[in-house]
Design a protein around this motif. Structure first.
Motif, mmCIF file in Angstrom:
data_model
loop_
_atom_site.group_PDB
_atom_site.id
_atom_site.type_symbol
_atom_site.label_atom_id
_atom_site.label_comp_id
_atom_site.label_asym_id
_atom_site.label_seq_id
_atom_site.Cartn_x
_atom_site.Cartn_y
_atom_site.Cartn_z
ATOM 1 N N ARG A 27 0.860 -1.187 0.000
ATOM 2 C CA ARG A 27 0.000 0.000 0.000
ATOM 3 C C ARG A 27 0.895 1.236 0.000
ATOM 4 N NH1 ARG A 27 -3.440 -2.885 -1.442
ATOM 5 N NH2 ARG A 27 -5.498 -3.307 -0.508
ATOM 6 N N THR A 28 0.267 2.400 -0.078
ATOM 7 C CA THR A 28 1.035 3.641 -0.080
ATOM 8 C C THR A 28 1.527 3.942 1.325
ATOM 9 O OG1 THR A 28 -0.315 4.474 -1.911
ATOM 10 C CG2 THR A 28 1.008 6.081 -0.680
ATOM 11 N N PHE A 29 2.806 3.750 1.526
ATOM 12 C CA PHE A 29 3.412 3.851 2.859
ATOM 13 C C PHE A 29 3.164 5.213 3.489
ATOM 14 C CE2 PHE A 29 6.306 2.838 6.156
ATOM 15 C CZ PHE A 29 7.197 3.877 6.326
ATOM 16 N N SER A 30 3.248 6.257 2.713
ATOM 17 C CA SER A 30 3.144 7.607 3.265
ATOM 18 C C SER A 30 1.741 7.957 3.750
ATOM 19 C CB SER A 30 3.605 8.637 2.225
ATOM 20 O OG SER A 30 2.816 8.543 1.055
ATOM 21 N N ASN A 31 0.777 7.099 3.515
ATOM 22 C CA ASN A 31 -0.573 7.315 4.028
ATOM 23 C C ASN A 31 -0.729 6.888 5.479
ATOM 24 O OD1 ASN A 31 -1.548 8.362 1.641
ATOM 25 N ND2 ASN A 31 -2.404 6.427 0.926
ATOM 26 N N TYR A 32 0.293 6.257 6.038
ATOM 27 C CA TYR A 32 0.174 5.636 7.348
ATOM 28 C C TYR A 32 1.043 6.320 8.401
ATOM 29 C CZ TYR A 32 -2.197 1.838 4.979
ATOM 30 O OH TYR A 32 -3.092 1.099 4.244
ATOM 31 N N VAL A 33 0.447 6.505 9.570
ATOM 32 C CA VAL A 33 1.233 6.814 10.760
ATOM 33 C C VAL A 33 1.928 5.518 11.165
ATOM 34 C CG1 VAL A 33 1.138 7.471 13.186
ATOM 35 C CG2 VAL A 33 -0.331 8.627 11.516
ATOM 36 N N MET A 34 3.209 5.609 11.440
ATOM 37 C CA MET A 34 3.985 4.414 11.779
ATOM 38 C C MET A 34 4.394 4.438 13.239
ATOM 39 S SD MET A 34 3.924 2.777 9.000
ATOM 40 C CE MET A 34 5.018 1.443 9.528
ATOM 41 N N GLY A 35 4.425 3.273 13.834
ATOM 42 C CA GLY A 35 4.800 3.190 15.234
ATOM 43 C C GLY A 35 5.586 1.934 15.542
ATOM 44 N N ARG A 53 2.820 10.938 9.193
ATOM 45 C CA ARG A 53 2.971 10.477 7.819
ATOM 46 C C ARG A 53 4.136 11.133 7.095
ATOM 47 N NH1 ARG A 53 -2.701 11.390 5.222
ATOM 48 N NH2 ARG A 53 -2.511 13.283 6.460
ATOM 49 N N ARG A 54 4.392 12.398 7.396
ATOM 50 C CA ARG A 54 5.463 13.105 6.694
ATOM 51 C C ARG A 54 6.770 13.083 7.461
ATOM 52 N NH1 ARG A 54 3.319 18.844 4.766
ATOM 53 N NH2 ARG A 54 5.363 18.827 3.742
ATOM 54 N N GLY A 55 6.740 12.489 8.669
ATOM 55 C CA GLY A 55 7.959 12.415 9.459
ATOM 56 C C GLY A 55 8.294 13.682 10.198
ATOM 57 N N LEU A 56 7.324 14.567 10.352
ATOM 58 C CA LEU A 56 7.605 15.863 10.975
ATOM 59 C C LEU A 56 7.262 15.895 12.456
ATOM 60 C CD1 LEU A 56 6.263 18.208 8.155
ATOM 61 C CD2 LEU A 56 8.615 17.429 8.559
ATOM 62 N N SER A 57 6.548 14.887 12.922
ATOM 63 C CA SER A 57 6.136 14.854 14.322
ATOM 64 C C SER A 57 6.340 13.453 14.872
ATOM 65 C CB SER A 57 4.667 15.250 14.442
ATOM 66 O OG SER A 57 4.228 15.174 15.783
ATOM 67 N N THR A 58 6.938 13.383 16.057
ATOM 68 C CA THR A 58 7.189 12.101 16.703
ATOM 69 C C THR A 58 6.671 12.118 18.136
ATOM 70 O OG1 THR A 58 9.387 12.833 17.402
ATOM 71 C CG2 THR A 58 9.242 11.644 15.312
ATOM 72 N N SER A 71 12.360 7.298 12.978
ATOM 73 C CA SER A 71 12.458 8.074 11.735
ATOM 74 C C SER A 71 11.849 7.250 10.608
ATOM 75 C CB SER A 71 13.911 8.433 11.423
ATOM 76 O OG SER A 71 14.690 7.266 11.245
ATOM 77 N N ARG A 72 11.609 7.902 9.484
ATOM 78 C CA ARG A 72 11.055 7.176 8.339
ATOM 79 C C ARG A 72 11.624 7.747 7.045
ATOM 80 N NH1 ARG A 72 4.786 7.748 8.628
ATOM 81 N NH2 ARG A 72 4.865 6.648 6.612
ATOM 82 N N ASP A 73 11.658 6.881 6.062
ATOM 83 C CA ASP A 73 12.069 7.274 4.719
ATOM 84 C C ASP A 73 10.954 6.839 3.778
ATOM 85 O OD1 ASP A 73 13.167 7.549 2.180
ATOM 86 O OD2 ASP A 73 15.156 6.962 2.806
ATOM 87 N N ASN A 74 10.111 7.781 3.394
ATOM 88 C CA ASN A 74 8.964 7.423 2.567
ATOM 89 C C ASN A 74 9.372 6.965 1.167
ATOM 90 O OD1 ASN A 74 7.187 7.896 4.642
ATOM 91 N ND2 ASN A 74 6.558 9.918 3.914
ATOM 92 N N ALA A 75 10.530 7.393 0.714
ATOM 93 C CA ALA A 75 11.013 6.935 -0.589
ATOM 94 C C ALA A 75 11.412 5.466 -0.548
ATOM 95 C CB ALA A 75 12.191 7.793 -1.037
ATOM 96 N N LYS A 76 11.803 4.995 0.625
ATOM 97 C CA LYS A 76 12.208 3.596 0.789
ATOM 98 C C LYS A 76 11.142 2.758 1.471
ATOM 99 C CE LYS A 76 17.176 4.548 0.937
ATOM 100 N NZ LYS A 76 18.439 4.387 1.720
ATOM 101 N N ASN A 77 10.003 3.375 1.796
ATOM 102 C CA ASN A 77 8.915 2.642 2.469
ATOM 103 C C ASN A 77 9.400 1.961 3.745
ATOM 104 O OD1 ASN A 77 7.260 3.423 0.373
ATOM 105 N ND2 ASN A 77 7.298 1.440 -0.661
ATOM 106 N N THR A 78 10.195 2.672 4.507
ATOM 107 C CA THR A 78 10.819 2.075 5.681
ATOM 108 C C THR A 78 10.751 3.022 6.873
ATOM 109 O OG1 THR A 78 12.326 0.811 4.272
ATOM 110 C CG2 THR A 78 12.922 1.025 6.591
ATOM 111 N N VAL A 79 10.499 2.443 8.028
ATOM 112 C CA VAL A 79 10.573 3.182 9.282
ATOM 113 C C VAL A 79 11.663 2.544 10.136
ATOM 114 C CG1 VAL A 79 8.770 1.775 10.393
ATOM 115 C CG2 VAL A 79 9.242 4.085 11.231
ATOM 116 N N TYR A 80 12.342 3.385 10.905
ATOM 117 C CA TYR A 80 13.482 2.941 11.694
ATOM 118 C C TYR A 80 13.264 3.265 13.173
ATOM 119 C CZ TYR A 80 15.559 3.237 7.033
ATOM 120 O OH TYR A 80 15.821 3.102 5.689
ATOM 121 N N ARG A 100 -3.847 3.909 9.676
ATOM 122 C CA ARG A 100 -4.435 4.929 8.818
ATOM 123 C C ARG A 100 -5.825 5.272 9.347
ATOM 124 N NH1 ARG A 100 -5.735 4.711 2.297
ATOM 125 N NH2 ARG A 100 -6.286 6.913 2.102
ATOM 126 N N MET A 101 -5.934 6.414 9.934
ATOM 127 C CA MET A 101 -7.202 6.960 10.439
ATOM 128 C C MET A 101 -7.851 6.027 11.452
ATOM 129 S SD MET A 101 -8.754 8.548 6.935
ATOM 130 C CE MET A 101 -8.791 6.946 6.132
#
Length: 117
Positions: A27-35, A53-58, A71-80, A100-101
């Motif tokens: 799915r589109t990774f950037s649509n999701y809050v990751m935890g 989603r944009r990596g601006l708030s943690t 952290s996350r890299d939306n271009a790589k679909n990866t969260v660290y 997502r929501m």
């Protein structure tokens, strides 16, 4: 479906560091809050950290503030999850989560982190 695969879990001495990765697909990774969550033996799963989603708030659990960085890299679909100054009480299975929501929610299979004293 969003598939999540964690990696990076290992045995580390107290005071050491480890970096977990969670690769997403389907799915589109950037649509999701990751935890990141964790579950120690005999305990309930608990929140560790999240990133928007944009990596601006943690957000972090009090127990890991100042030691862990999400952290996350939306271009790589990866969260660290960078974990420093690890303590024996950080020993747990660490799970990646995508939300997502609060309607679509997915979990990875987990990766074991063991911190020896």
């Amino acid at each position: 479906q969003l598939q999540l695969v964690e990696s990076g879990g290992r045995l580390v001495q107290a005071g050491g560091s480890a970096r977990l990765s969670c690769a997403a697909s389907g799915r589109t990774f950037s649509n999701y809050v990751m935890g990141w969550f964790r579950q120690a033996p005999g305990k309930e799963r608990e929140f560790v950290a999240s990133i928007n989603r944009r990596g601006l708030s943690t957000s972090y659990a009090d127990s890991v503030k100042g030691r862990f960085t999400i952290s996350r890299d939306n271009a790589k679909n990866t969260v660290y999850l960078q974990m420093n100054n690890l303590k024996p009480e950080d020993t747990a299975v660490y799970y990646c989560n995508a939300d997502r929501m609060q309607v679509f929610n997915y979990w990875g299979q987990g990766t074991q982190v063991t911190v020896s004293s």
